[in-house]
Motif scaffolding. Structure first.
Motif, PDB file in Angstrom:
ATOM      1  N   ASP A  36      -1.147   4.371 -10.033  1.00  0.00           N
ATOM      2  CA  ASP A  36      -0.310   3.066  -9.448  1.00  0.00           C
ATOM      3  C   ASP A  36       1.006   3.399  -9.074  1.00  0.00           C
ATOM      4  OD1 ASP A  36      -2.851   1.521  -9.531  1.00  0.00           O
ATOM      5  OD2 ASP A  36      -1.981   0.682 -11.458  1.00  0.00           O
ATOM      6  N   THR A  39       0.900   5.063  -5.748  1.00  0.00           N
ATOM      7  CA  THR A  39       0.719   4.064  -4.702  1.00  0.00           C
ATOM      8  C   THR A  39       2.083   3.358  -4.322  1.00  0.00           C
ATOM      9  OG1 THR A  39      -1.501   3.975  -5.281  1.00  0.00           O
ATOM     10  CG2 THR A  39      -0.710   2.201  -3.838  1.00  0.00           C
ATOM     11  N   LYS A  42       4.177   5.315  -2.215  1.00  0.00           N
ATOM     12  CA  LYS A  42       3.744   5.347  -0.727  1.00  0.00           C
ATOM     13  C   LYS A  42       4.147   4.052  -0.271  1.00  0.00           C
ATOM     14  CE  LYS A  42      -0.634   8.205  -1.344  1.00  0.00           C
ATOM     15  NZ  LYS A  42      -2.051   8.134  -1.405  1.00  0.00           N
ATOM     16  N   LYS A  43       3.964   2.947  -0.774  1.00  0.00           N
ATOM     17  CA  LYS A  43       4.426   1.740  -0.241  1.00  0.00           C
ATOM     18  C   LYS A  43       5.829   1.805   0.208  1.00  0.00           C
ATOM     19  CE  LYS A  43       1.170  -1.188  -2.332  1.00  0.00           C
ATOM     20  NZ  LYS A  43       0.718  -2.291  -3.648  1.00  0.00           N
ATOM     21  N   TYR A  50       2.180   1.636   3.996  1.00  0.00           N
ATOM     22  CA  TYR A  50       0.774   1.730   3.103  1.00  0.00           C
ATOM     23  C   TYR A  50      -0.155   0.732   3.355  1.00  0.00           C
ATOM     24  CZ  TYR A  50      -2.214   3.551  -0.454  1.00  0.00           C
ATOM     25  OH  TYR A  50      -3.187   3.931  -1.167  1.00  0.00           O
ATOM     26  N   LYS A  53      -4.495   0.837   2.976  1.00  0.00           N
ATOM     27  CA  LYS A  53      -4.461   1.894   2.160  1.00  0.00           C
ATOM     28  C   LYS A  53      -4.316   3.310   3.247  1.00  0.00           C
ATOM     29  CE  LYS A  53      -6.894   0.368  -1.548  1.00  0.00           C
ATOM     30  NZ  LYS A  53      -7.918   0.544  -2.761  1.00  0.00           N
ATOM     31  N   CYS A  60       2.175   9.853   3.509  1.00  0.00           N
ATOM     32  CA  CYS A  60       0.912   9.953   2.804  1.00  0.00           C
ATOM     33  C   CYS A  60       0.259  10.813   2.415  1.00  0.00           C
ATOM     34  CB  CYS A  60      -0.093   8.593   3.096  1.00  0.00           C
ATOM     35  SG  CYS A  60       0.914   6.899   3.037  1.00  0.00           S
ATOM     36  N   GLU A 249     -11.690   3.779  -5.327  1.00  0.00           N
ATOM     37  CA  GLU A 249     -10.807   3.872  -4.078  1.00  0.00           C
ATOM     38  C   GLU A 249     -11.691   4.114  -3.054  1.00  0.00           C
ATOM     39  OE1 GLU A 249      -6.546   4.981  -5.752  1.00  0.00           O
ATOM     40  OE2 GLU A 249      -7.601   6.336  -4.739  1.00  0.00           O
TER      41      GLU A 249
END
Ligand SMILES: [Zn+2]
Length: 276
Positions: A36, A39, A42-43, A50, A53, A60, A249
């Motif tokens: 997480d 992620t 990435k966000k 992101y 996804k 990414c 995912e």
């Protein structure tokens, strides 16, 4: 707030330029928290934020390949994080970030910073240089050296492990599947059909079954399940948890479900062979 909401809040703080320099994240599941956190990174950095996804953009993709120069992940070398590893991090981050506005590091199992490496880390936290963001992960705050702890912003990422297994209609099939694939010597792929696909064909059902399989392994990582009676060490359980997270995912995209299930079994078998 649950773990994901807390991490999303960090994204918000980042955009408001209120993010601290170093976070110490305590969690009851380090693999999930790490996943997480990636992620979250990435966000923060993805040019598309992101959305959907994102796996298309350069940033990414580089993060997925662990090849983004401005993201360094430090894992313990054996039982310790070594001083050289921290010095290497410091040296690499003495340069300006490449591709992203900030250099970001993650230290897994921060409790393994001790002695010389803890002192070096402490200096790095106190004088980090510009544009550096750090995340330290630990499963036990009490084992992290107090001088480090006191200089970090602390955030706890607690994952709920569902306990009401009898209420879940997918529990029985999930349990049967785990027993079969863990005990089988070979040809585990047939259990995808024999146990799951013969009864369930809808994507939603299969997703729910695999969520329950993940739940069972998550429970196993905390307490041994007498019904299962499997002798799996935490490394083996974590490998399975990671494969299941990837599976879930992937199933959220439009990938072919049967192929994903076969891929899961093949990768599980590979990881079994590695660990023997
Ligand atoms: Zn992206």
């Amino acid at each position: 707030m649950n773990a994901v909401e807390k991490l999303d809040n960090l994204v918000k703080l980042y955009h408001e330029e209120r993010l601290a320099h170093v976070y110490l994240l305590e969690t009851n599941n380090i693999s999930l928290a790490f996943k997480d956190l990636i992620t979250t990174i990435k966000k923060i950095n993805c040019p598309n934020e992101y959305a959907e996804k994102c796996d298309k953009c350069n940033i990414c993709n580089l993060i997925n390949q662990e090849a983004l120069p401005s993201l360094i992940i430090v894992n313990a070398d054996g039982n310790n994080i070594k001083k050289e590893q921290v010095l290497d991090l410091k040296r690499r981050f003495s340069f300006k970030p490449i591709y992203t506005p900030n250099n970001i590091y993650i230290i897994n199992n921060a409790e393994k910073l001790n002695g010389a490496s803890a002192n070096t880390m402490l200096k790095f936290i106190e004088e980090p240089g510009e544009n550096i963001i750090g995340f330290l992960l630990t499963t036990n705050l009490n084992n992290v050296i107090p001088t480090i702890k006191s200089r970090c912003e602390i955030c706890s990422l607690i994952y709920n492990i569902e306990e009401n297994k009898e209420d879940n209609p997918y529990y029985a099939v999930a349990l049967e599947y785990i027993k079969a694939i863990e005990l089988a010597k070979d040809d585990k792929i047939m259990y995808n059909r024999n146990i799951i696909l013969n009864k369930y064909s809808e994507r939603n059902d299969i997703e729910a079954i695999f969520k329950e399989i993940l739940n069972i392994y998550l429970r196993l990582s905390v307490l041994q399940d007498e019904e299962l009676n499997l002798k799996l060490d935490s490394l083996a359980i974590n490998k399975r948890i990671n494969l299941l997270i990837t599976f879930l995912e992937d199933i959220a995209t439009n990938a072919n479900v049967e192929l994903l299930m076969d891929k899961f079994i093949i990768e599980l078998s590979d990881s079994k062979n590695e660990s023997i």
